[in-house]
Design an enzyme around this catalytic site. Structure first.
Site, mmCIF file in Angstrom:
data_model
loop_
_atom_site.group_PDB
_atom_site.id
_atom_site.type_symbol
_atom_site.label_atom_id
_atom_site.label_comp_id
_atom_site.label_asym_id
_atom_site.label_seq_id
_atom_site.Cartn_x
_atom_site.Cartn_y
_atom_site.Cartn_z
ATOM 1 N N THR A 124 8.548 12.152 4.471
ATOM 2 C CA THR A 124 8.305 12.730 3.152
ATOM 3 C C THR A 124 7.195 13.770 3.266
ATOM 4 O O THR A 124 6.349 13.661 4.150
ATOM 5 C CB THR A 124 7.852 11.584 2.227
ATOM 6 O OG1 THR A 124 8.978 10.774 1.956
ATOM 7 C CG2 THR A 124 7.248 12.067 0.942
ATOM 8 N N ARG A 147 18.591 4.850 -6.289
ATOM 9 C CA ARG A 147 17.233 4.332 -6.015
ATOM 10 C C ARG A 147 16.206 5.468 -6.185
ATOM 11 O O ARG A 147 16.403 6.583 -5.737
ATOM 12 C CB ARG A 147 17.201 3.783 -4.590
ATOM 13 C CG ARG A 147 15.837 3.219 -4.153
ATOM 14 C CD ARG A 147 15.021 4.242 -3.408
ATOM 15 N NE ARG A 147 13.797 3.680 -2.863
ATOM 16 C CZ ARG A 147 12.791 4.424 -2.401
ATOM 17 N NH1 ARG A 147 12.862 5.740 -2.439
ATOM 18 N NH2 ARG A 147 11.716 3.853 -1.920
ATOM 19 N N VAL A 148 15.104 5.148 -6.871
ATOM 20 C CA VAL A 148 14.005 6.107 -7.041
ATOM 21 C C VAL A 148 12.739 5.443 -6.503
ATOM 22 O O VAL A 148 12.477 4.270 -6.802
ATOM 23 C CB VAL A 148 13.818 6.478 -8.532
ATOM 24 C CG1 VAL A 148 12.572 7.325 -8.731
ATOM 25 C CG2 VAL A 148 15.053 7.225 -9.051
ATOM 26 N N GLY A 149 11.966 6.161 -5.721
ATOM 27 C CA GLY A 149 10.747 5.585 -5.147
ATOM 28 C C GLY A 149 9.508 5.960 -5.935
ATOM 29 O O GLY A 149 9.557 6.268 -7.133
ATOM 30 N N ASP A 150 8.381 5.952 -5.246
ATOM 31 C CA ASP A 150 7.086 6.225 -5.883
ATOM 32 C C ASP A 150 6.841 7.712 -6.135
ATOM 33 O O ASP A 150 6.044 8.091 -7.004
ATOM 34 C CB ASP A 150 5.949 5.733 -4.971
ATOM 35 C CG ASP A 150 6.007 6.449 -3.612
ATOM 36 O OD1 ASP A 150 7.025 6.288 -2.904
ATOM 37 O OD2 ASP A 150 5.062 7.202 -3.277
ATOM 38 N N THR A 197 2.616 8.494 1.014
ATOM 39 C CA THR A 197 3.910 8.402 1.683
ATOM 40 C C THR A 197 4.074 6.960 2.159
ATOM 41 O O THR A 197 3.107 6.223 2.256
ATOM 42 C CB THR A 197 3.999 9.396 2.867
ATOM 43 O OG1 THR A 197 5.298 9.286 3.455
ATOM 44 C CG2 THR A 197 2.956 9.125 3.929
ATOM 45 N N GLY A 198 5.322 6.564 2.423
ATOM 46 C CA GLY A 198 5.556 5.197 2.877
ATOM 47 C C GLY A 198 6.569 4.507 1.993
ATOM 48 O O GLY A 198 7.305 5.162 1.242
ATOM 49 N N GLY A 234 8.172 3.227 -0.903
ATOM 50 C CA GLY A 234 7.943 3.453 -2.329
ATOM 51 C C GLY A 234 7.836 2.178 -3.141
ATOM 52 O O GLY A 234 7.010 2.078 -4.060
HETATM 53 N N1 ASP Z 1 7.604 7.183 -0.515
HETATM 54 C C1 ASP Z 1 8.938 7.679 -0.300
HETATM 55 C C2 ASP Z 1 9.900 6.833 -1.103
HETATM 56 O O1 ASP Z 1 9.750 5.627 -1.103
HETATM 57 C C3 ASP Z 1 9.386 7.686 1.116
HETATM 58 C C4 ASP Z 1 8.383 8.153 2.147
HETATM 59 O O2 ASP Z 1 7.253 8.462 1.819
HETATM 60 O O3 ASP Z 1 8.737 8.195 3.330
HETATM 61 O O4 ASP Z 1 10.837 7.356 -1.649
#
Ligand code: ASP
Length: 292
Positions: A159, A187-190, A210-211, A213
């Protein structure tokens, strides 16, 4: 990280710094830096976005201006090269913070945000029975793949995000993603959630996450780090405390770009690696994939 990714990060840092020296506001600088990464196809954002289990790229992005606490975000938009620009336009041209799904894509089209080239054949509608069957198959597929999700997350493309402090002392934060490696359609993340994936406030600082979500959302990571900055914690300490809590309480992993309102800066992660960089105009930009 690949040599191409390193070059692209450097290019984004050099361009971002150049804009800052010209007196451009941090929110525009964050957008410009992220656009370079989105267009490269080398990261999990814009052109290089992951696909959901139905093979469709759905992207999320958000941006926040620390001067005004204004934020803009898009979730699940499709075939847009620069979701970060769509997010900025939501902030500037609407009274809302977040637009999602097909209407968000239409909004981006209306604002003439550049399209992604079509990849693969047109999707055919399956009819209601076909759609139920397809959803059941996808849920099963997701369950089968989910156990390897965390390992894959660590190895996939990354990301993109940015934080900046401009000459007037205003901070901004942004992020753009194609989501995680294995995910159900929708699906929706953070990343498009202000306070989770990004936060910026001139009275505390700017944060871009990042990471995983699902974990970042559950601890409201970006806002929590900003609160610690406001209490006078250093970026390193604020990020470390929050990331440790995220691991302990959710079992996930993440990384953070943290910039205090006074210009102190840290990149911290509990993921195995995090391709990132920083530059304050002295020497050449630092670009690495480990920051400990
Ligand atoms: N945080 C992002 C999500 O969960 C993915 C990522 O940061 O790699 O959509």
């Amino acid at each position: 990280m690949s040599a191409g990714q390193a070059r692209c990060l450097e290019q984004a840092l050099v361009e971002g710094y150049r804009l800052l020296t010209e007196g451009i506001p941090s929110v525009q600088v964050v957008e410009a830096a992220i656009r370079i990464l989105e267009a490269s196809g080398l990261f999990n954002a814009g052109l290089g976005s992951n696909r959901q289990l139905d093979q469709v790229q759905r992207m999320d992005a958000s941006i926040m201006d620390g001067r005004t606490l204004q934020g803009g975000a898009v979730a699940s938009i499709e075939r847009v090269m620069h979701p970060i620009t769509a997010a900025r336009l939501v902030m500037e041209r609407t009274p809302h913070v977040l637009l999602a799904g097909t209407p968000a894509t239409r909004f981006a089209r209306y604002c003439r945000v550049e399209r992604l080239p079509r990849q693969g054949p047109m999707r055919r509608r399956a009819g209601r029975q076909g759609e139920t069957r397809a959803t059941a198959t996808l849920v099963k597929l997701y369950r089968d793949m989910a156990h390897s999700m965390r390992t894959k997350q660590a190895r996939g493309k990354e990301t993109v995000g940015a934080v900046a402090l401009d000459v007037r002392g205003a901070v901004a934060a942004g992020a753009s993603t194609g989501g995680v490696n294995v995910m159900l359609p929708g699906r929706v993340g953070d990343t498009p959630l202000i306070g989770c994936g990004v936060y910026a406030d001139d009275e505390s600082g700017a944060v871009s996450m990042t990471g995983l979500g699902e974990s970042i959302i559950r601890v409201s990571a970006a806002k929590e780090i900003a609160c610690l900055l406001e209490q006078g914690w250093t970026p390193v300490r604020a990020a470390d405390v929050l990331l440790t809590r995220l691991v302990r309480r959710t079992g996930g992993s993440a990384g953070a770009l943290v910039l205090s309102a006074s210009g102190a800066f840290a990149i911290r992660h509990v993921t195995p690696r995090m391709a990132a960089g920083h530059w304050n105009g002295i020497g050449s930009p630092t670009v690495r994939d480990h920051f400990r």
